[in-house]
Design a protein around this motif. Structure first.
Motif, PDB file in Angstrom:
ATOM      1  N   ARG A  20       0.876  -1.148   0.011  1.00 42.79           N
ATOM      2  CA  ARG A  20      -0.214  -0.163   0.040  1.00 42.79           C
ATOM      3  C   ARG A  20       0.913   1.215   0.083  1.00 42.79           C
ATOM      4  O   ARG A  20       0.221   2.285  -0.631  1.00 42.79           O
ATOM      5  CB  ARG A  20      -0.937   0.003   1.361  1.00 42.79           C
ATOM      6  N   LEU A  21       1.921   1.228   0.909  1.00 47.25           N
ATOM      7  CA  LEU A  21       2.739   2.492   0.784  1.00 47.25           C
ATOM      8  C   LEU A  21       3.491   2.528  -0.374  1.00 47.25           C
ATOM      9  O   LEU A  21       3.331   3.695  -1.120  1.00 47.25           O
ATOM     10  CB  LEU A  21       3.804   2.305   1.926  1.00 47.25           C
ATOM     11  N   VAL A  22       3.967   1.683  -0.987  1.00 47.12           N
ATOM     12  CA  VAL A  22       4.737   1.829  -2.457  1.00 47.12           C
ATOM     13  C   VAL A  22       3.573   1.914  -3.478  1.00 47.12           C
ATOM     14  O   VAL A  22       3.938   3.031  -4.364  1.00 47.12           O
ATOM     15  CB  VAL A  22       5.500   0.435  -2.905  1.00 47.12           C
ATOM     16  N   ASP A  23       2.410   1.719  -3.329  1.00 45.21           N
ATOM     17  CA  ASP A  23       1.420   2.321  -4.455  1.00 45.21           C
ATOM     18  C   ASP A  23       1.090   3.527  -4.149  1.00 45.21           C
ATOM     19  O   ASP A  23       0.843   4.384  -5.244  1.00 45.21           O
ATOM     20  CB  ASP A  23       0.224   1.066  -4.196  1.00 45.21           C
ATOM     21  N   ASP A  24       0.879   3.907  -2.839  1.00 45.61           N
ATOM     22  CA  ASP A  24       0.503   5.443  -2.785  1.00 45.61           C
ATOM     23  C   ASP A  24       1.687   6.311  -3.020  1.00 45.61           C
ATOM     24  O   ASP A  24       1.738   7.496  -3.703  1.00 45.61           O
ATOM     25  CB  ASP A  24       0.323   5.627  -1.162  1.00 45.61           C
ATOM     26  N   LEU A  68       1.148   9.134  -5.977  1.00 48.34           N
ATOM     27  CA  LEU A  68       1.614  10.593  -5.610  1.00 48.34           C
ATOM     28  C   LEU A  68       2.765  11.021  -6.655  1.00 48.34           C
ATOM     29  O   LEU A  68       2.474  12.300  -7.267  1.00 48.34           O
ATOM     30  CB  LEU A  68       2.253  10.721  -4.400  1.00 48.34           C
ATOM     31  N   SER A  69       3.552  10.281  -6.798  1.00 47.23           N
ATOM     32  CA  SER A  69       4.534  10.781  -8.002  1.00 47.23           C
ATOM     33  C   SER A  69       3.884  10.776  -9.596  1.00 47.23           C
ATOM     34  O   SER A  69       4.134  11.961 -10.240  1.00 47.23           O
ATOM     35  CB  SER A  69       5.623   9.732  -8.301  1.00 47.23           C
ATOM     36  N   ARG A  70       2.994  10.243  -9.791  1.00 44.74           N
ATOM     37  CA  ARG A  70       2.403  10.304 -11.030  1.00 44.74           C
ATOM     38  C   ARG A  70       1.330  11.496 -11.185  1.00 44.74           C
ATOM     39  O   ARG A  70       1.306  12.281 -12.063  1.00 44.74           O
ATOM     40  CB  ARG A  70       1.240   8.954 -11.500  1.00 44.74           C
TER      41      ARG A  70
END
Length: 433
Positions: free
Chosen positions: A230-234, A238-240
């Protein structure tokens, strides 16, 4: 003085005659004397031609008045001062706005009240030359948290030119980057340490042979791995969103079916009673100009937070209506514990949590409202958060309607407590930055 064409011809003829006569008197024949005459004529012709003028010479010979030093300083946005004999003789408008209108004619040590600036300016005034060491950093000039870079340049015959370059934004961006790396590392380190510890424990034959222990360990490991996912997905999301910040979405998106879709997804995930989410859609609401995937993510985060942090079984009210300036207002209200006033302005910071332990136990990554803020920024909308301790929190999002022109991006961010004087109640208004 440049000779006119008729004079040049006359000079060439005279030179040719003199050259021929001189050659003849010296005993030269007809042909040598004629050659000498031709050379003399050519020399006289080219010698009397107008001199060439370079662009720089032409510019210097122009009668256009050159701008004064004061006019040049006034055209520069950075605060600039001219110091002569420890006194400020000239200050541009930026310097007067930062240090005050009274600084002209004042001692530079009183105009810039900073020990490092005093040392540099005094030393340079005594030497009269540039002092080695480069620019120096000043903190607290004008405002307490402002950061400046002081540069001093000697000007022959005029004194010292002092320039203050504002480095507040650069420092804030660098500090944000450092904090982001530190927080992301910390958030990933904890589940990684848990996984490594349980893997090492399962390597022991006794723990691996006990089905109950093995099952409990694997369940914890799975939860920690999902937390990291979940952290990596968020972080990637956020980067996108930041990468698309200047790409304005224009697709008309009706919010009513999107809210129902998010409501159903949350019902299947964390809500036991579907009727807990109460939706009210005004009949005259137009679609918004937006990105469907990002708006869905925004709704998941806002409504999901209201469900997680509201009191168990309490309703979550979601309303959509047309607001002023052809904006569509989305409001989500919960009946939770509320948020103390000191936390409101920092809610959209990355990894900021009011209650870190509770947030992690509920599966939060600390990036939800940061993602919401950036989505609102990309859509040229406005985000407002109001909360009253003991009664709940209201999150409002204003988005441009699809029929309205998108407003320009704003260049400032403000957090305003609009309920000052009311105990236990606070709000923050966040504009795109």
């Amino acid at each position: 003085m440049t000779a006119p064409p008729s004079s040049r011809i006359l000079l060439s003829i005279i030179a040719a005659c003199l050259g021929f006569l001189l050659s003849w008197l010296l005993g030269a024949g007809g042909e040598p004397a004629a050659l000498t005459a031709a050379i003399a004529a050519a020399g006289a012709w080219f010698a009397s031609r107008p001199p060439s003028i370079s662009p720089a010479q032409a510019a210097s010979s122009d009668d256009t008045p050159q701008p004064s030093l004061e006019e040049v300083m006034e055209a520069i946005d950075d605060p600039m001062l001219l110091v002569s004999g420890q006194l400020v003789t000239i200050a541009n408008s930026a310097a007067r706005a930062t240090l005050g209108d009274h600084i002209v004619g004042e001692d530079i040590r009183l105009a810039i009240r900073h020990p490092a600036a005093t040392d540099r300016l005094t030393l340079q005034a005594e030497s009269g030359d540039a002092v080695p060491g480069g620019p120096i950093e000043l903190i607290g000039i004008g405002q307490r948290d402002r950061r400046w870079e002081l540069n001093v340049h000697p000007i022959q015959g005029r004194g010292l030119l002092v320039r203050l370059a504002d480095r507040t934004g650069t420092h804030a961006a660098e500090q944000m980057r450092v904090d982001f790396v530190a927080n992301a590392s910390h958030e990933l380190r904890t589940p990684l340490a848990t996984l490594i510890g349980f893997v090492e424990t399962l390597e022991d034959g006794k723990a691996a042979e006990d089905p109950a222990t093995r099952g409990r360990f694997l369940k914890i490991m799975f939860g920690e791995a999902k937390r990291m996912q979940r952290l990596v997905d968020d972080l990637m999301s956020l980067s996108r969103i930041e990468a698309e910040k200047y790409s304005l979405p224009q697709t008309p998106i009706p919010l009513a079916p999107l809210i129902e879709e998010v409501r159903g997804a949350l019902h299947s995930g964390i809500v036991a009673d579907k009727d807990r989410v109460i939706v009210e859609i005004a009949p005259d609401v137009p679609p918004v100009a937006g990105d469907r995937a990002q708006l869905s993510q925004l709704l998941h985060n806002i409504i999901g937070n209201a469900l997680k942090y509201g009191r168990p079984g309490s309703p979550v009210q979601v309303s959509v209506k047309l607001a002023r300036d052809n904006m569509v207002k989305l409001a989500v209200r919960d009946e939770g514990e509320g948020i103390p006033a000191e936390h409101i302005p920092r809610l959209t910071e990355r990894f900021y949590r009011v209650d870190p332990g509770r947030s992690r136990s509920l599966g939060g990554t600390g990036l939800g409202l940061a993602i919401v803020k950036h989505i609102v920024e990309r859509h040229r909308g406005r985000l407002e958060i109001r909360s009253e301790v003991g009664r709940g929190t209201l999150v409002c999002v204003l988005l441009p309607a699809a029929t309205a022109p998108l407003p320009p991006a704003l260049s400032s961010k403000s957090h305003t407590n609009v309920t000052e004087g009311t105990p236990n109640r606070s709000s923050a208004h966040i504009d795109p930055a």
